[in-house]
Scaffold this active site. Sequence first.
Site, short mmCIF file in Angstrom:
data_model
loop_
_atom_site.label_atom_id
_atom_site.label_comp_id
_atom_site.label_asym_id
_atom_site.label_seq_id
_atom_site.Cartn_x
_atom_site.Cartn_y
_atom_site.Cartn_z
N SER A 81 0.00 3.35 0.65
CA SER A 81 -1.29 2.83 0.20
C SER A 81 -1.25 2.46 -1.28
O SER A 81 -0.47 1.61 -1.68
CB SER A 81 -2.39 3.86 0.50
OG SER A 81 -3.68 3.30 0.37
N ASP A 109 -4.80 -1.75 10.81
CA ASP A 109 -5.07 -1.32 9.44
C ASP A 109 -6.05 -2.28 8.77
O ASP A 109 -5.80 -3.49 8.71
CB ASP A 109 -3.75 -1.29 8.65
CG ASP A 109 -3.85 -0.53 7.34
OD1 ASP A 109 -4.96 -0.46 6.77
OD2 ASP A 109 -2.82 -0.02 6.90
N HIS A 163 -4.50 2.55 8.98
CA HIS A 163 -4.01 2.93 7.66
C HIS A 163 -3.54 4.38 7.57
O HIS A 163 -2.53 4.69 6.94
CB HIS A 163 -5.09 2.67 6.62
CG HIS A 163 -4.56 2.59 5.21
ND1 HIS A 163 -3.71 1.59 4.79
CD2 HIS A 163 -4.75 3.39 4.13
CE1 HIS A 163 -3.41 1.77 3.51
NE2 HIS A 163 -4.02 2.86 3.10
#
Length: 246
Positions: free
Chosen positions: A19, A189, A222
């Site tokens: 991330s 995601d 994610h």
Amino acid sequence: MYDYIHIQTGQKLYYVGNSLGTLLALAAFSQEKLVNMTKSAALLGPIAYLGQLSSVFARTIVTTFLAEKAYWLGVSEFIPEGLVVGKILEGVCVLSLIDCNNVISALGGPNCCKMPSTIDVLFDHTFQSTSTKNIVHLSQMVRAGNIAEYDYGDENENMAHYGQPTPPMYYMTRIPKDIPLFLAYGGKDTLSDVNVVQLLLENLKDHVKDKLVVQYRDYYAHFDFIMAENANRVLYDPLLAFLMTP
């Protein structure tokens, strides 16, 4: 930290980022920083061109200037469980398109493979605080659709910090073409959106072919990259094989 580890060990580093950790690496590599200290880098759920993200939760924070409002209120640390930030986020959760009963999915997309016990462990350690300025910076990049340094909102302030009236840009095309990169992204995601990654890959189209490994999992969102029950098999085994490549 990079300098310290490199100096103490006398070795190049293997970098694994998830991330926001991917954006930090990409920005550094684009300025050819850290490259000489890096053996290879793995980027999970890569964050780059934030203007493409499809997370309604994240976009609501951006479009309503929630981070800026917190900053103007004198909140220097963005603590998700803090009183001020909590009150601000309450305004997001009342919107019909956002289900804050499942904040993980609301933020990063519907996860495929999470277990209740994993969720409990995750919430024992997240979400960690960050500087409010950091959230403002991310919001700026979403609105501008670029990757740039922090915009102080005043040409004189920017001149004082950067020597130019606008923040310097990070150009992904300047990432050295021979640094070994492992990119893993997911079809569900909403933060590292497929469109985000495709734009990043377009910038890496001239990368040395055997120095770029791309893993796509169409059912991953994610947070699956760090908590999916099958991640060790479908993600971490290929990742370790990449890191062990001479």
